[in-house]
Design an enzyme around this catalytic site. Structure first.
Site, mmCIF file in Angstrom:
data_model
loop_
_atom_site.group_PDB
_atom_site.id
_atom_site.type_symbol
_atom_site.label_atom_id
_atom_site.label_comp_id
_atom_site.label_asym_id
_atom_site.label_seq_id
_atom_site.Cartn_x
_atom_site.Cartn_y
_atom_site.Cartn_z
ATOM 1 N N ASP A 33 -16.183 28.071 10.798
ATOM 2 C CA ASP A 33 -15.295 28.773 11.732
ATOM 3 C C ASP A 33 -14.713 27.755 12.708
ATOM 4 O O ASP A 33 -14.765 27.932 13.920
ATOM 5 C CB ASP A 33 -16.073 29.861 12.475
ATOM 6 N N TRP A 87 -26.001 23.553 28.611
ATOM 7 C CA TRP A 87 -24.619 23.538 29.087
ATOM 8 C C TRP A 87 -23.976 22.221 28.682
ATOM 9 O O TRP A 87 -24.519 21.146 28.920
ATOM 10 C CB TRP A 87 -24.578 23.703 30.599
#
Length: 287
Positions: free
Chosen positions: A194, A92
């Site tokens: 991307d 995370w």
């Protein structure tokens, strides 16, 4: 989802108690979850019908970016491409922007672009979203960009009836004379592939971190053009980038041709809402 979380935690060798899990917003392709155990916090995304190698290739792209020792990426904890149970589990990432974050982002992306491969493209087909992205390794950037990027989207658009009539004629005309603008010989930088504004996060200490790559080697200006297409980057980002790695003189002339690829992808995924932007670029270059 409980089964997938248990499977991911098992693969991560985290046998501590599950404290919390909640679904979060994480893009339009996968379902995403925040998962917290007694030992760690994780980000898990999954897709019940992911293509073969979908998550492996993303994990490989993250590790290739990590190998440049330039910009932060999340630690990959576990992944699976098993049928109906594909997932990617990462640490995370959470932090707050500081006054230095935008400058660090520009500096770190430039440093990544100063790492080079031997050829353009990638050794294996990848994905842009869920669309298959044909690849291969090429000595000519022009050949790779024309045939594996633009032509592949043209062919898909024709099959889907999204590229027809004058749009098709102009795009075919452009591909026939692309050498007027796109360089053949250029250093093959490590590229995220991307890099829209939603694919970077802020970690501890305000340090920027990139996610969700569609990795390739190629002209770095291709990547920079995409950062300008949908926003998410500050003026300071570009200023610091240019200080570390000045842009080529041809960038402004061909920027729209590099943005064309991503607009064709969006046209083929989301539909005619991107048609006018595609047509505008084609008219600019081939009338």
């Amino acid at each position: 989802m409980n089964h997938l979380i248990e499977k991911a935690l098992y693969k991560a060798n985290d046998h501590s108690a599950l404290k919390n899990r909640k679904q979060i917003q994480g893009g339009s392709i996968n379902k995403s979850y925040y998962v917290e155990t007694e030992a760690n916090r994780y980000f898990i995304k999954y897709h019940t019908d992911a293509p073969d190698n979908f998550f492996r290739l993303e994990a490989e792209g993250i590790e290739l970016i990590r190998s440049t020792d330039s910009i932060a990426v999340p630690e990959i904890v576990a992944f699976s491409d098993e049928e109906k149970e594909g997932f990617l589990m990462m640490e995370w990432v959470e932090g707050r922007k500081t006054q230095k974050t935008a400058g660090m982002l520009g500096d770190h992306i430039a440093k990544m672009h100063q790492t080079f491969g031997e050829q353009h493209g990638f050794y294996q087909d990848t994905f842009i979203g869920l669309l298959p992205q044909p690849n291969g390794l090429f000595t000519s950037w022009l050949e790779y960009y024309r045939d594996q990027r633009l032509r592949a989207q043209l062919q898909l658009g024709v099959r889907q009836n999204a590229i027809t009539g004058k749009r098709r004629d102009r795009l075919e005309n452009l591909l026939g004379k692309l050498e007027k603008w796109i360089p053949e010989k250029v250093d093959p930088s490590y590229l995220h592939g991307d890099l829209w504004g939603g694919n970077w996060l802020v970690g501890q200490g305000g340090i920027p971190c990139v996610i969700d790559p569609s990795f390739l080697y190629g002209d770095r200006h291709f990547e920079l053009a995409f950062t300008e297409l949908f926003g998410g980057y500050s003026g300071e980002f570009y200023e610091v980038y240019k200080e570390r790695f000045p842009l080529a003189d041809y960038y402004e002339e061909i920027k729209a041709l590099y943005q064309l690829y991503y607009l064709l992808v969006h046209l083929n995924i989301f539909g005619e809402g991107y048609g006018n932007a595609v047509d505008s670029i084609l008219k600019r270059y081939v009338g």
